[in-house]
Scaffold this motif. Structure first.
Motif, short mmCIF file in Angstrom:
data_model
loop_
_atom_site.label_atom_id
_atom_site.label_comp_id
_atom_site.label_asym_id
_atom_site.label_seq_id
_atom_site.Cartn_x
_atom_site.Cartn_y
_atom_site.Cartn_z
N UNK A 191 0.83 -1.21 0.00
CA UNK A 191 0.00 0.00 0.00
C UNK A 191 0.86 1.25 0.00
N UNK A 192 2.05 1.19 0.60
CA UNK A 192 2.96 2.35 0.61
C UNK A 192 3.34 2.74 -0.81
N UNK A 193 3.66 1.74 -1.61
CA UNK A 193 4.05 1.99 -3.01
C UNK A 193 2.84 2.39 -3.84
N UNK A 194 1.74 1.64 -3.72
CA UNK A 194 0.57 1.88 -4.58
C UNK A 194 -0.03 3.26 -4.36
N UNK A 195 -0.14 3.67 -3.09
CA UNK A 195 -0.77 4.96 -2.79
C UNK A 195 0.26 6.08 -2.60
N UNK A 196 1.54 5.79 -2.86
CA UNK A 196 2.62 6.78 -2.74
C UNK A 196 2.56 7.51 -1.40
N UNK A 197 2.62 6.76 -0.32
CA UNK A 197 2.42 7.31 1.01
C UNK A 197 3.69 7.90 1.61
N UNK A 245 1.59 -13.44 -4.41
CA UNK A 245 0.44 -13.65 -5.27
C UNK A 245 0.22 -12.42 -6.17
N UNK A 246 1.18 -12.15 -7.03
CA UNK A 246 1.05 -11.04 -7.96
C UNK A 246 1.62 -9.75 -7.41
N UNK A 247 1.67 -8.74 -8.28
CA UNK A 247 2.27 -7.46 -7.91
C UNK A 247 1.43 -6.69 -6.90
N UNK A 248 0.13 -6.98 -6.81
CA UNK A 248 -0.74 -6.31 -5.84
C UNK A 248 -1.29 -7.34 -4.86
#
Length: 513
Positions: free
Chosen positions: A43-49, A167-170
């Motif tokens: 979530x840190x990477x996906x949402x650019x936190x 289990x995948x990139x996400x």
């Protein structure tokens, strides 16, 4: 049961089944609290936190729990325990599904807060329902199902994260979404349990329906005796306590003990360990898979020592367990401080090749052959060489490649800490505060203490990512060690032993004349 003349034909299997179903709320509470640990990096990477955004994303579930604490009690009194628990199950299912599907930071936060409201309701109402449905001789063990299920939920969350991490990139979506399965099962199963007979009598005066439920639990004579006891208590019910009563001088000692234990239970960092376990192990140089596997061991340790605490709490006593536990927690946190304090940060060809972003790797090759004795010295050297985004990524993710640390000592320290917490501050706090408050103020007082406990927990989880990146793990664990030592002094000075005492004796010892 207090009347020995009443012969109970106990339907233990039925009562146990009801309690197990309701205690699934504890399982979901534990699962929801711990599952985020595996999703942190994703979530840190996906949402650019930023650190603050990450802290809130993890800790906002406790923010929701505080709202759940305040809402659940009045709603359970008005609509009934069963209906509130059904709503709690629905909130868990909605939160899990929405969190897994979220595409924006704000909606992710909203989804997490919804789950937090469910947590606040489950931690309050599930034990109340079980206590009201269970016969006196079974009440202690049946109510303990809820605490046991919380710990099991935490362990299962770690197992689930371990198997889903690749289990995948996400993969974080799968980690968060899988909770919807037990939540739906809980939702459907709750329709099979009866309403609380005590609530039916006190709120709706439905004695006939309550009698039918009680007869199934313990037979006709048990049902009549229990109904008489409920009605007798209703007739002599004293004036309900108010919030202002908590500030009465005669309750000063009680409130000091309750708020102090609630404070130290969370400020010593337990939720930071549970929520960020894989992150801590990666900071100690472990691979992602190894870090998730070590988190599983943390969960199993928590489970084993919670079972031990259930066995010891009535034989050894509350205060000895608290002193032993907080003492061991202090030692464990000092060991973690020592491990990170003695770590070095070495830039050789092997460690540089582990740094994933090519641009960062090539920039840091200028440091090849150098070694740093502290994280602060390392960051002072590296920060001017990288952009802000690159430096933040280095602090969070790449530092594990250059650290040289006694990883076994870190693992031993964390396991000792969790074991010590599980036999002391974890289970003992709720037992103790249920014993020290007089009946008049017990409801409002426990709600206030629970809210305060959640507030401290939220603060710890909010600040922890910032502490790791800005202060470093050495200073972070040193702070927690100091707070744990202060907890020892507090317990020794203020906490009284309640083992073997009646509630009236405890009240007499604590209330000022």
């Amino acid at each position: 049961m207090d009347n020995p003349s009443v012969v109970v034909k106990m339907n233990k299997s039925y009562t146990i089944l009801i309690s197990l179903i309701v205690a699934l709320g504890g399982f979901l509470l534990g699962f929801d609290s711990a599952v985020i640990s595996g999703a942190v990096k994703g979530i840190t990477v996906y949402f650019a936190m930023t650190d603050a955004m990450l802290g809130f994303a993890v800790g906002c579930v406790i923010f929701g729990a505080m709202a759940g604490n305040l809402l659940a009690g009045p709603m359970a009194d008005r609509f009934g325990r069963k209906k509130v628990l059904i709503a709690v199950a629905a909130l868990f299912a909605i939160s899990a599904t929405w969190s897994a599907l979220a595409t924006g930071y704000t909606e992710f936060i909203v989804a997490r807060i919804i789950g937090g409201i469910g947590i606040g309701g489950a931690i309050l109402i599930a034990p109340i329902y079980i206590a009201e449905i269970a016969p006196p001789k079974l009440r202690g063990s049946l109510v303990s199902f809820n605490q046991l299920n919380i710990v099991i939920g935490i362990s299962v969350a770690y197992f689930s994260n371990y198997f889903l991490v690749n289990h995948g990139s996400e993969s974080w979506r799968w980690m968060l979404g899988v909770e919807a399965i037990p939540a739906v099962i809980y939702f459907l199963a709750l329709f099979t349990v009866p309403r609380s007979p005590r609530w039916l009598i006190l709120r709706l005066n439905q004695v006939k329906l309550a009698r039918k439920i009680l007869m199934r639990i313990g037979g006709e004579e048990y049902a009549e005796f229990t109904i008489a006891e409920i009605q007798r208590g209703q007739a002599r019910k004293e004036t309900k306590g108010k919030l202002s009563d908590l500030f009465d001088r005669k309750y000063a000692t009680i409130m000091t003990i309750a708020l102090g234990i609630a404070f130290f239970q969370q400020i010593t960092g337990i939720n930071a360990i549970f929520y960020y376990a894989p992150t801590i192990f990666e900071q100690a140089g472990g691979s992602t898979d190894a870090s998730f596997l070590q988190a599983i061991v943390v969960g199993l340790t928590n489970l084993a020592f919670t079972l031990l605490a259930i066995r010891l709490i009535d034989s050894l006593g509350r205060k000895p367990l608290l002193l032993i536990g907080t003492g061991a927690m202090t030692v464990a946190l000092l060991l973690a401080t020592l491990a990170f304090g003695r770590a070095t940060y070495d830039f050789d060809r092997e460690s540089l090749d582990k740094i994933a972003p090519v641009e960062t790797r090539e920039t840091l090759r200028a440091l090849e052959g150098r070694s740093f004795d502290s994280q602060s010295a390392l960051f002072a050297e590296v920060k001017p060489m990288l952009s802000e985004a690159e430096f933040l990524d280095f602090q969070r993710n790449q530092i594990s490649g250059v650290i040289r640390i006694n990883a076994v000592l870190v693992l031993v320290a964390i396991l000792l800490y969790v074991a010590a917490f599980a036999i002391s501050l974890g289970p003992v706090m709720w037992t103790l505060i249920s014993e020290i408050f007089p009946g008049k103020i017990k409801g409002i007082a426990i709600s206030v203490v629970g809210f305060f406990n959640s507030l401290v927990s939220f603060t710890v989880t909010q600040v922890f990512p910032w502490e790791l990146t800005q202060l470093g793990p050495t200073a972070t664990f040193a702070i927690y060690a100091l707070l744990s030592f202060l907890a020892i002094l507090f317990v020794y000075r203020y906490v009284i032993e309640t083992k073997g005492k009646t509630l009236e004796e405890v009240e007499q010892a604590l209330i000022r004349s």
